[in-house]
Design an enzyme around this catalytic site. Structure first.
Site, PDB file in Angstrom:
ATOM      1  N   SER A 499     -36.448  15.157 -62.051  1.00 43.31           N
ATOM      2  CA  SER A 499     -37.033  15.011 -60.713  1.00 43.31           C
ATOM      3  C   SER A 499     -36.057  14.414 -59.698  1.00 43.31           C
ATOM      4  O   SER A 499     -36.306  13.365 -59.112  1.00 43.31           O
ATOM      5  CB  SER A 499     -38.301  14.151 -60.788  1.00 43.31           C
ATOM      6  OG  SER A 499     -38.976  14.141 -59.546  1.00 43.31           O
ATOM      7  N   ALA A 551     -29.458  19.510 -63.796  1.00 40.21           N
ATOM      8  CA  ALA A 551     -30.190  18.984 -62.643  1.00 40.21           C
ATOM      9  C   ALA A 551     -31.551  19.655 -62.531  1.00 40.21           C
ATOM     10  O   ALA A 551     -31.636  20.889 -62.497  1.00 40.21           O
ATOM     11  CB  ALA A 551     -29.389  19.211 -61.364  1.00 40.21           C
ATOM     12  N   GLU A 552     -32.601  18.838 -62.477  1.00 38.12           N
ATOM     13  CA  GLU A 552     -33.945  19.349 -62.215  1.00 38.12           C
ATOM     14  C   GLU A 552     -34.315  18.975 -60.782  1.00 38.12           C
ATOM     15  O   GLU A 552     -34.654  17.842 -60.498  1.00 38.12           O
ATOM     16  CB  GLU A 552     -34.947  18.751 -63.195  1.00 38.12           C
ATOM     17  CG  GLU A 552     -36.349  19.336 -63.026  1.00 38.12           C
ATOM     18  CD  GLU A 552     -37.410  18.542 -63.775  1.00 38.12           C
ATOM     19  OE1 GLU A 552     -38.006  19.091 -64.717  1.00 38.12           O
ATOM     20  OE2 GLU A 552     -37.637  17.372 -63.412  1.00 38.12           O
ATOM     21  N   ASP A 553     -34.198  19.931 -59.883  1.00 39.79           N
ATOM     22  CA  ASP A 553     -34.422  19.680 -58.462  1.00 39.79           C
ATOM     23  C   ASP A 553     -35.275  20.794 -57.886  1.00 39.79           C
ATOM     24  O   ASP A 553     -34.838  21.950 -57.826  1.00 39.79           O
ATOM     25  CB  ASP A 553     -33.086  19.572 -57.715  1.00 39.79           C
ATOM     26  CG  ASP A 553     -33.269  19.493 -56.212  1.00 39.79           C
ATOM     27  OD1 ASP A 553     -34.315  18.979 -55.775  1.00 39.79           O
ATOM     28  OD2 ASP A 553     -32.371  19.951 -55.478  1.00 39.79           O
TER      29      ASP A 553
END
Length: 837
Positions: A499, A551-553
C-alpha cells in the site's frame, strides 16, 4: 558535469519516454536536490551511508563480549529510562540508564548496561576487560592451556625485536636523560624555578646529545628526530627514521593473541549468571511528563502481544549456541521469471486453528514445489497484535509473529524453502503502523511525535493507523535497518511494499486521479516518503545485489520501476492491481456474452512501457478476505453434483477458472502470483476469527483434502502444467507478447509469445470449427496445452487428429500465414510450431 559522467539524470525516465511536463520535471529535480541534502545530513552522523541500515547492531538488547548485556532505545520524550522484567522483579530502579553522556545523549538515545552476576565464591576476572566467546567459536578458550601473562609475553616476543621494547618497558628513561642533559643533575624541580628555554638551544642540545651517543646500540636511541621547521603553529615536528618506520608498518597487530585472551562459553557459565537469561520477559520503563509508561521495546525481536487480556512483553531470545539454528542452504539464484505462491502461515493448515511455522514447513512447502512455483510470498509474518487484521496492522517490525512459533522456527522455514530452490519474499508494511500503545509505537515515549506525525497527518484517513514521520533521521534508520534486518537475520530474498499510496500522499491515496502528471507532484505529495523509498531501494540493492523489491501502488506512480539515477524509485516490479478488479467485476456484474475482449487485453497489459516489470495475478488474498469471495466460490461454490443444472454450472465455472488463470499468466509481465489454494479452486472465502463470527476458525484454514476431489484435482493438474509451460519454454522471460487478434464480436483473443501461439474463445455458446488466426512462421502447429482436455475436467471436444494443424499461405491479422483452428466455446489452447527435422 560529474553527475552526467556518473549517468545521473533526475528526469531521465521522462526523457526516455518522450514526456514533456515542466511541473513534474521541476518536482523531480527538486526531489533529487532534497535527496542529496538528506544524504549529506546522514553522512554527518554515519561514517558510511550503509551504516544507517545496520541500526539493529546497536539498538535493542545485545550481548556484549565483556560478560554483560547492552540495551539502547530511542525515546526523546522520556526523562528516565530503565529495563524491567522477570529477571529483576519488574523493578523500575534496578537497571536504569545512568545520568550523563553514557546513559542519555542529546538525540534522545538511552543506554543501559546490565552486568552478568558473579556467582558466589568466585573470584572476579584478572582482566577488567576480559571477554568471552558466547556464540562464534564458543568452545574456544575453555581449555585454559595458557595464562594471561603467558599470552601477553608471547605477543610481546612476537611483536618486538630484541631491544625494541626498551622504551615501552622504561618509558621515562629518555625524557629523564634529556632533562639531565638540559639542566644538569640539580635542575629546577617546579614550574616557577624553570626559566624560559630558548627553543633553538633545546634543539641544538638534543642534536649534540644524539651525536654524543651515536656509537651506542640502536636500542638505546629513539627511532625519531625532533626538528624545527620554523612554523608558528607547529614548533616541533617529529620525523621518524624511514627504515624503522617501514619496519613498523610491515608488522601486523597481535590481534590473534588478543582474541586468545577470550575465554569460552563454559568458563563464562562457571563464573557468571546471565544478566537476562534466555526466555526472560521484559519491557522498557519510561518516566515522562505525562507520567510513567511501560512499553515493548521498539527493536524487540521476539514479542508476546497482549492477547487474551495479558499484558504485552518482549522475550529475550538467546538460545545456547549448540541449540541455536544453523543455516544449511544458501540463497537460490533469482530466476528470470517469478511464479510466486502467496501464503499466510496461520491459515495454511487443514484444521480450524492457527497453524505453525513447523506445519507450514512440513506440509505446504512440498506442495508449493510440486505445483511448479519458484517463490513464496508470506503475509502476516511480522508481529501484529490483532490476528483478524491479516498482519497488516504491524506492532513490532523486528519480530516474527510469536503465534506461529519461535524465531528459529521461522529460520527453519526459510532454510527449507531455499533447500527446495524457492525464493522467500516478505509482504512488508512500512506505509503505516498499528495505533496500539503498549505493544506498538504509538505514543511510545509519551509524546505524539516520536515515530509519527502529529495531528491529522499522523493518522490514516480511514483505517485509524498511524503514519510514519519519514523526514526524521531516527525514523529513517529504524525503517531502513528493518529491511536489512530481515535479509541479514532471516535470509529473506525480497519484499513487496504494501500500500505505497497510503504513504506517498497526505490523502493516503483516497482521491480521484485524473491521469495528469500534476496529480503526482502537487501539495498532497509526501516528498519525505519518496526519499525514504529511494533510499530503501538504493541501500537494499547496494548491500544485497540479488534482492527483489516489488511495489504495490494503486495510483501507478510514474517511474516506480525506473532506476533512481534516472528519477525513478528503483523497484524491480510493480503490481498490476487493475487485473483482479477487472476479473471480479466481470464475474459478479457482467453476463458472459457481454464481456469485452478489448478491455480484458487492456487491463492485463497494464502500462505497456513497463509491462516487463509487471507482477500480475488473477486473484490474491484480497479477493477472498474481509467479506470477499474467491473466484471459485463465485463460479461454482461448493460442488454438489445432484443439484439440478449443476453439471452445466460446474463446466462453465471450471472452464472460466482455467481460462482466466491462463490468459492472466501468459499475457502479462515476468512475474505472476497466486494465493494459496486458488490453484485448485478453493471454494470458500477466508474469514479470520473476530467478534462478528464469535471468534470462529471455521473459515480460517485451507481445505487441502479437496485435492482428492476429481474436480479440484483436475484444476490443480491444469495449473501445474501451466507453471511448467513457463519452466520448460522460458515463456515469461521472453519479452512481451505480440497481440494480433482481438475480436469483441467473436470473443476471440490470440497472441504470440516466444515460440508459442495462444488462442482464447470466451464466447459462452459459439463454437468455431475453422477459426482463422494469423501466424508468422509457416509449417505445422501442435496443441501442447488445452483447457478442454478431459484430464483437466473438460469435454475433450478437440480430438487427437485435430491436435496438429498446418498453416495456409494466406495473410491474416497482418501476418504472413494463417491457421484454421477448431475452437469450442469457453476454451483456450496453446500451439507450438513444429520445426522441420
Amino acid at each position: 558535469e560529474d553527475e552526467e559522467k556518473k549517468g545521473i539524470n533526475p528526469v531521465g525516465f521522462l526523457t526516455r519516454l518522450g514526456i514533456s511536463h515542466k511541473q513534474f520535471a521541476y518536482f523531480l529535480r527538486e526531489r533529487y536536490k532534497s535527496l542529496k541534502d538528506l544524504k549529506d545530513e546522514l553522512f554527518k552522523r554515519n561514517l558510511m551511508l550503509k551504516d544507517i541500515a545496520y541500526g539493529f547492531e546497536l539498538m535493542g538488547l545485545h550481548r556484549h563480549p565483556e560478560h554483560r548485556m547492552d540495551f539502547m532505545e530511542w525515546a526523546p520524550g522520556a526523562r528516565y529510562c530503565s529495563l524491567i522484567g522477570d529477571f529483576n522483579g519488574w523493578s523500575p530502579t534496578e537497571n536504569s540508564a545512568r545520568e550523563g553522556h553514557f546513559g542519555h545523549d542529546d538525540y534522545g538515545y538511552w543506554f543501559i548496561i546490565l552486568e552478568d552476576k558473579l556467582k558466589d565464591g568466585v573470584q572476579p576476572d584478572q582482566l577488567y576487560f576480559q571477554q568471552y566467546n558466547y556464540v562464534d567459536d564458543y568452545d574456544k578458550g575453555d581449555s585454559g592451556d595458557s595464562s594471561i601473562e603467558e599470552i601477553f609475553k608471547k605477543a610481546n616476543d612476537d611483536y618486538w625485536e630484541p631491544g625494541e621494547d626498551t622504551f615501552v618497558n622504561r618509558r621515562f628513561e629518555v625524557p629523564a636523560k634529556l632533562y639531565e642533559q638540559l639542566f644538569g643533575p640539580n635542575g629546577p624541580q617546579t614550574q616557577e624555578e624553570l626559566e624560559e628555554i630558548p627553543i633553538p638551544d633545546a634543539e641544538t642540545r638534543y642534536n649534540e646529545w644524539k651525536q654524543l651517543h651515536k656509537n651506542d646500540p640502536p636500542s638505546n636511541l629513539p627511532p625519531c628526530t625532533v626538528i624545527d621547521e620554523g612554523k608558528e603553529y607547529d614548533i616541533y615536528n617529529i620525523k621518524s627514521d624511514p627504515v624503522w618506520l617501514e619496519k613498523i608498518r610491515a608488522k601486523k597487530p597481535p590481534l590473534p593473541y588478543w582474541f586468545e585472551t577470550r575465554k569460552g562459553r563454559q568458563a563464562w557459565l562457571k563464573k557468571y549468571t546471565p544478566a537476562i537469561p534466555h526466555g526472560s520477559k521484559y519491557r522498557v520503563y519510561f518516566n515522562t511528563p505525562s507520567g510513567p509508561l511501560e512499553r515493548v521495546p521498539a527493536w524487540a525481536t521476539y514479542v508476546q502481544p497482549d492477547t487474551n487480556g495479558n499484558e504485552a512483553f518482549a522475550i529475550h531470545w538467546e538460545p545456547p549456541p549448540e541449540h541455536a539454528y544453523k543455516w544449511k542452504n544458501k540463497h537460490p539464484k533469482a530466476p528470470k521469471s517469478l511464479r510466486i505462491y502467496e501464503c499466510h502461515v496461520g491459515i495454511s493448515g487443514s484444521e480450524p486453528k492457527i497453524s505453525s511455522f513447523t506445519d507450514f514447513t512440513e506440509k505446504v512447502l512440498p506442495h508449493v514445489k510440486g505445483a511448479g512455483y519458484n517463490a513464496i510470498q508470506l503475509i502476516g509474518i511480522v508481529e501484529h497484535k490483532d490476528y483478524f487484521t491479516v498482519g497488516y496492522r504491524v506492532t513490532n517490525l523486528y519480530a516474527v509473529s510469536s503465534r506461529y512459533g519461535t524465531p528459529d522456527d521461522f529460520k527453519r522455514l526459510v532454510d527449507a524453502a531455499h533447500g527446495l530452490r524457492l525464493l522467500v519474499f516478505l509482504d512488508i508494511v512500512h506505509s503505516y503502523s498499528a495505533a496500539d500503545e503498549m505493544v506498538g509505537l504509538s505514543l511510545f515515549d509519551g509524546s505524539n511525535d516520536c515515530y509519527f506525525h502529529t495531528g491529522k497527518r499522523g493518522h490514516h484517513k480511514y483505517w485509524g493507523t498511524r503514519m510514519f514521520k519519514y523526514g526524521d533521521q531516527e525514523v529513517l534508520q529504524y525503517l531502513l535497518s528493518n529491511l536489512n534486518w530481515w535479509v541479514e537475520e532471516y535470509h529473506i530474498d525480497g519484499f513487496q511494499f504494501h500500500s505505497l499510496s497510503s504513504m506517498m500522499y497526505t490523502h493516503n491515496g483516497f482521491a480521484s486521479f485524473t491521469g495528469n502528471l500534476e496529480d503526482y507532484c502537487n501539495q498532497h505529495v509526501d516528498k519525505d516518503a519518496f526519499l525514504y523509498l529511494i533510499l530503501a531501494n538504493e541501500l537494499l540493492h547496494a548491500l544485497h545485489p540479488d534482492i527483489i523489491t516489488i511495489a504495490e501502488d494503486a495510483t501507478f506512480y510514474p517511474g516506480l520501476c525506473d532506476p533512481t539515477s534516472q528519477g525513478g524509485l528503483g523497484f524491480d516490479y510493480y503490481v498490476n492491481l487493475s487485473a483482479p478488479e477487472m476479473w471480479s467485476s466481470f464475474l459478479k456484474n457482467i453476463p458472459d456474452h457481454e464481456w469485452s475482449m478489448s478491455k480484458i487485453v487492456s487491463a492485463l497489459m497494464g502500462n505497456r512501457q513497463y509491462a516487463d516489470k509487471m507482477l500480475i495475478y488473477a486473484e490474491n488474498h484480497n479477493q477472498c478476505i474481509s467479506g470477499g469471495q474467491s473466484f471459485a466460490e463465485i463460479l461454482f461454490g461448493e460442488i454438489n453434483e445432484h443439484t439440478p443444472g449443476s453439471t452445466e454450472s460446474l463446466l462453465r465455472g471450471c472452464s472460466l477458472h482455467k481460462m482466466i488463470r491462463m490468459i492472466t499468466f501468459t499475457i502479462g509481465g515476468r512475474a505472476y502470483l497466486n494465493f494459496m489454494g486458488n490453484e485448485f479452486g478453493h471454494p470458500k472465502r477466508v474469514e479470520f476469527p473476530m467478534a462478528s463470527n464469535n471468534f470462529s476458525y471455521s473459515l480460517a484454514h485451507r481445505s487441502w483434502y479437496l485435492l482428492s476431489n476429481e474436480v479440484h484435482h483436475n484444476l490443480f493438474s491444469f495449473d501445474k502444467d501451466l507453471m511448467n509451460l513457463d519452466e520448460n519454454n522460458r515463456l515469461l522471460s521472453r519479452g512481451l507478447p505480440h497481440i494480433h487478434h482481438v475480436n469483441d464480436t467473436t470473443m476471440v483473443i490470440s497472441y504470440i509469445r516466444g515460440p508459442l501461439l495462444f488462442v482464447f474463445n470466451f464466447h459462452p455458446t459459439e463454437a468455431y470449427e475453422r477459426y482463422s488466426v494469423g501466424v508468422e512462421e509457416a509449417g505445422e502447429y501442435q496443441i501442447i496445452l488445452n483447457t478442454d482436455e478431459k484430464k483437466y475436467g473438460g469435454q475433450g471436444l478437440v480430438d487427437a487428429q485435430q491436435h496438429i494443424q498446418r498453416t495456409i499461405s494466406r495473410k491474416a491479422d497482418g501476418l504472413q500465414n494463417c491457421l484454421e483452428l477448431p475452437l469450442p466455446s469457453r476454451t483456450a489452447q496453446v500451439e507450438s510450431h513444429i520445426l522441420a527435422a
